[in-house]
Write a protein that holds these residues in place. Sequence first.
Motif: not given
Length: 225
Positions: A31-33, A39-42, A47-49, A64-68
């Motif tokens: 979990v992160t807020a 982005i760093w975690f992912a 991860y599956s989702v 976040v989505c666009a940068r990933l």
Amino acid sequence: MYVRLLVVEDEPRVSRVLRQGLEEDGHAVDVTAYGEEAIWFATENAYSVIILDIMLPDIDGFEVCARLRAHKCWTPILMLTALEDVHNRAKGLDGGADDYLAKPFSFVELGARLRALARRGENPRPAVLSVGSLRLDPAARRAWRGSAELALTTRELRLLELFMSHPGEMLSRSRILEEIWDFAFDGGSNVVDQLVARLRRKVDHPFGTSDIETIRGAGYRLRIE
Ligand code: CA
């Protein structure tokens, strides 16, 4: 099916309930807020989702989505939001999210969406590019100025995609030649000027804009507002 999940949510009550419920179902949950941390975690973990809230304290869920996706991280993303309107849904899905769930949601509904996404797995799909009022969907090979769809040839579309991938950046004629013509082209940089002129006649002139700028003696640049 037990999976590893990333929850990005800044409301402590919601993230606590999510973590608890998902762990009770046997999933491993991080979990992160914060968007930046997400982005760093992912990018560090598989991860599956990713369950991603839109309103976050630093960068929002769309960013976040666009940068990933720009970093070629194709983990399925389920966006959460309290805003139920169609515009945000479209924006989320355009930005590379895979599904969308409006708050408040039931755990049964969340579980069903997660299972569907985890089964589907990674789905490489380039994100829709957006610069000013220009939009380009690389997967669908379509582009728009505002709501007007642009009728572009394959090469014009590739040039616009190149500009939109490097907004505000000067692109030299030789760089454009290399990127758009896949072979050692001997026709001189004049072909680049001709292609840029054709693109301007479709992208700028009908709309009274001049987004594609000439940098004298150097190349071209797509202006950013
Ligand atoms: Ca929030």
